[in-house]
Design a protein around this motif. Sequence first.
Motif, PDB file in Angstrom:
ATOM      1  N   GLU A 193       5.648   5.733  -2.900  1.00 51.50           N
ATOM      2  CA  GLU A 193       6.052   4.946  -4.060  1.00 51.50           C
ATOM      3  C   GLU A 193       7.554   5.132  -4.313  1.00 51.50           C
TER       4      GLU A 193
ATOM      5  N   GLN B 163       0.823  -1.213   0.000  1.00 56.39           N
ATOM      6  CA  GLN B 163       0.000   0.000   0.000  1.00 56.39           C
ATOM      7  C   GLN B 163       0.857   1.263   0.000  1.00 56.39           C
ATOM      8  N   MET B 164       1.700   1.393  -1.004  1.00 55.41           N
ATOM      9  CA  MET B 164       2.609   2.537  -1.048  1.00 55.41           C
ATOM     10  C   MET B 164       1.995   3.645  -1.896  1.00 55.41           C
ATOM     11  N   TYR B 165       0.846   4.094  -1.466  1.00 59.25           N
ATOM     12  CA  TYR B 165       0.083   5.091  -2.208  1.00 59.25           C
ATOM     13  C   TYR B 165       0.822   6.430  -2.272  1.00 59.25           C
TER      14      TYR B 165
END
Lengths: 452, 561
Positions: free
Chosen positions: B351, B344-346
């Motif tokens: 990112e 979940q590297m939103y």
Amino acid sequence: MLDVGRHPNIDLLAYSEVEKLEGRSGDFKVTVRRKARYVEEDKCTGCGACKEKCPTVVPDAFNVGLGDRKAIYSWFAQGIPSTHTIDPEHCRQLKGKKCGVCAKTCLAEAINFDQKDRLVEIGVGAIIVATGYDVFDPSQIFEYRYKEIPNVVTSIEFERLLSASGPTAGHAGRPSDLAVEAEIEALEKKAGRLQRAITKFEDKYVESSSAFSKKYQDGEYKDDKDRKRWADKYAEHLAILETIEPIKKKAEGFTVAKRLAFIQCVGSRDFRFYPFCSGYCCMHSIKEAIIAHEHETETTSTIFGMDIRAVGKGFEQYKIRGGNNSNITYIRGRVAEIMEGPDNNPVVTYEDTRERRVKSEEFDMVILATACAPGRGTIETANLLGIELDRYDFVKTDPLSPVDTTTPGIFVCGCSVAPLDVPESVSQASSASERAAEVVFQSDLKKEKAVA
Amino acid sequence: MPDKRENIRIGVFICHCGSNIAGYLDVEELEAFAKTLPNVAFVVRNLYTCSEGGINEIKNAIDEQNLNRVVVASCTPRTHEPLFRSSCAEAGLNPYLFEMVNIRDQCSWVHMREREKGTSKAKDLIRMGVAKAALLEPQEPIISEVHAARALVIGGGIAGMTASIALGDRGYEVVLVEKEERLGGMLNRLNMLGPTMTDAGDMVKEKIETITDHPNITVFTRATVTDVDGFIGNYEVDIETKSGNEKVDIGVIIVATGGRLFVPEGLYGYDGRRVITQLEVEEVLGRGLDPAVKNIVMIQCVGSRNEERPYCARICCQTAVKNAILITEQNPDAKVSILYRDMQMYGVENEEMFRDSKVKGVRFIKYDPARPPRVEEGKVSVFHSLLGREMDLLADLVVLSTPVVPQEDADVTSKILTVPVDENGFFLEGHVKLRPLDFATDGVFLCGSARFPANIRETVAQGLGAASRASIPLSKGFVVVEPIISVLADEDACRGCGLCVALCPYSALEVRDTEKGRKVHVIDVSCKGCGVCAATCYQHALSINSFTDQQINAQIAAFLN
Ligand SMILES: Cc1cc2nc3c(=O)[nH]c(=O)nc-3n(C[C@H](O)[C@H](O)[C@H](O)COP(=O)(O)OP(=O)(O)OC[C@H]3O[C@@H](n4cnc5c(N)ncnc54)[C@H](O)[C@@H]3O)c2cc1C
Ligand SMILES: Cc1cc2nc3c(=O)[nH]c(=O)nc-3n(C[C@H](O)[C@H](O)[C@H](O)COP(=O)(O)OP(=O)(O)OC[C@H]3O[C@@H](n4cnc5c(N)ncnc54)[C@H](O)[C@@H]3O)c2cc1C
Ligand code: SF4
Ligand code: SF4
């Protein structure tokens, strides 16, 4: 929006752009260009009578070109202010031709073709940049053939197709079908016009067209120019009726799109374009799939993504509910290519990473979850205000002071900072207004001290 | 002010809305019809009732025709009611003696091809509006002063500290109450903060210094709020501190009580030594990682995204990646593997950190929750769901990524403040999209992990945002409320049962002991006029101004007539 329009402390300068900034934190001078609308804002009641009568049809940018608007228009029905605007690029009168229909229609006498852009200067203590983002243009990804395959659309286009106030009143009609329906409508219009002309001839010569046509073909009335027009019109009419028939047959089979594919990370997490994650697209694809299913319960949706990032409050539960109740299948994998199959159906080729196989599947419509591209408006505004951008062209901020730009007194919020969803944008808007209020308060304090 | 019910003179203004109404309904017929209705003294049609000309017509008619009620049949009250109300007021008529009938959105627009039926429906609507207008009563806006321009902030983590400093800098007094001995919350236990890898200790120290030196902020540590009485602008708050009890007058309240990290007792062999949490690894990294620790395996979603805790806790993936990077920096030959379900590297920074970690050699292995990893002595076995095979990973240290969960005493805070929590026990905001930092109850706000797990960037933004929201009543000095609220119309009928109190979503009701026994009391500034209480009360003791039973019955009767 309404709250903004009505708030006694908010001076809304819509259809305007900042041109120049002088001064510094606590004491800025901003020059704003108020673009000519050719409609007097204080007279226009927003009734829309003008746009009913305006003869110039223009593709509607709000409905991302999926519908039409007129040369005089309001951006969308609930827009604030409700004042209409004439688009000088298309208006016949402003292009030097004769028209002015709107001015004759407008009972409020609000139309003013002589309006000019105005520059206004305002003094402010602090500035908040909230210029947002742009939608990534997916035609840059050749393998998805966005421009070539009509039934490949973007999320924002699909959002409009699903909207009750959109071009299809909320039925997810396929663009290829809509195009056919538009063609039928145009042909019918033309047939109607011809029919009226033919009827006039029939009345004039008191004879049925079919009887006349037979005689004409047999060589009667050779030099009668008027009757030649009749014959031509009649032939044209018959030809149209003939073309229209099979198209109409085909259109009878049209239904809404029921097999949907959503493709995530279109332009995001992609080194060719934006390496970052746009954050909100996983959720809006799930939302759109759920809404499409609400509109038509036979709808099935497949969402192709690398990770489904449902990280907000209640989002994971929403995602699971979507899977259980709205026929959504989540497939982990990146789509390699989209091609056009029979019936304008897009065919998606992808790697199902869980089964480690390359597969392809046919859908009624494909929706591209396009990246949150740094806004051109944001870049322009940043350059104008002299605030720094980060390497992607979002406004540069620090995690520990998330709404401060590199210039004191100028703050930022929403998608100008980074891709954010609505709740995050709203929270940040409050944060930015807090920082701005601090500046105004401190500078008032200084002024008070200076007076004392 | 016109006498009640005596000589009611209603003016009806029928708007053409250009052609929006007049194009589809027979407005002349509507005019003639309105003239026949009881109490109607004056009827006129306008091209645009909302234009300057139309407004003047209303004002003149009130004066010249001696009108004491006004009905406008036009578009929607959402956009135009405030305008017409204020026009009545400008002509000296109480603005609540105005009634709006929507014959456009609810009539001409939906019946564009049914002129006759549409016109007949518009007649019904007008008749109903007129029947109600005859019974309208004047109302005065409720103005409640903010007696204490002072904010209470509960919880001294980064969210509460940020909010306190912001309000203090705006010149308001702040009382900051922290349960622990020291301010700083979770950050006191963290090492470096991603994505910038700032020292958490430095950040806390700097904030504490600012707060200690701040003339407007009073801090109580090792203190809790034990009771809150009153409403926006007028709270009386009891605080239990280490040196006795305090009573303070408060105008607004910010809840910033944060969360705690779930301890995975009984999961994956958690023992706090070789199998530890991300919070424990922060401490290990702060001291310095033992160079003998070469193989590290992290497992994501431990205790989250399951039946018991269905939510994704948002920050555990970024915390894991951050700590993986820090491990490889401290111990360059260390091999870190992260076993995940979705990374979940939103957003932008996460990112970037994710990519950076891959460059540094961190391995990512997707597991299937149906076949979870197994922690054994010195190794972790996992089914690699993308390669489709079992694999064994050496593990000197196993780190479990567990979710941030609500504070244990969140329900106590929720009761004291009468604000709700959601199904996972986090505080529930007024509207998930549009009012993320307000509670439904006016005067109480929320931010940080108390609302939902968030990283520092998000938490600081929310702290500032909550301060901004809270400063609005403080800077105005008063709260104005539309008088369309609940009133105890029939005091004798009220039995003080409290059914309504339990159902009010805005904590606007309380039962008080009076001379006549236990009776409900409406806190008028808190009431939003939603009508739940009036609909609930089987004694019909409560009534909503401008929507009384009598007025609504009159409308129904007019329709059925
Ligand atoms: C298809 C799609 C669906 C979505 N669905 C959801 C959803 O369901 N839930 C959710 O939470 N989020 C959703 N989002 C995300 C949501 O759109 C954003 O969070 C939100 O719009 C961000 O708001 P903003 O004000 O920062 O930016 P914007 O909405 O981009 O607003 C920026 C405004 O600034 C104006 N502007 C730009 N430049 C200038 C200039 N130079 N001068 C003056 N004005 C200027 C623009 O005209 C625009 O009005 C969705 C996004 C997409 C693409
Ligand atoms: C292991 C781990 C690593 C992390 N690493 C990072 C990172 O690298 N980068 C990053 O951006 N974020 C990170 N975070 C997230 C970060 O810790 C949070 O964003 C932040 O702590 C939230 O602040 P808060 O003030 O909302 O809550 P908290 O820090 O939890 O503070 C709440 C405060 O309220 C007090 N309190 C609670 N109840 C009461 C009561 N009833 N009365 C009075 N006081 C009360 C508590 O004692 C505490 O002091 C990490 C989190 C964890 C768990
Ligand atoms: S939110 Fe989802 S679709 Fe959007 S960029 Fe991130 S991972 Fe891709
Ligand atoms: S952030 Fe990552 S580890 Fe945490 S619950 Fe969400 S997916 Fe699982």
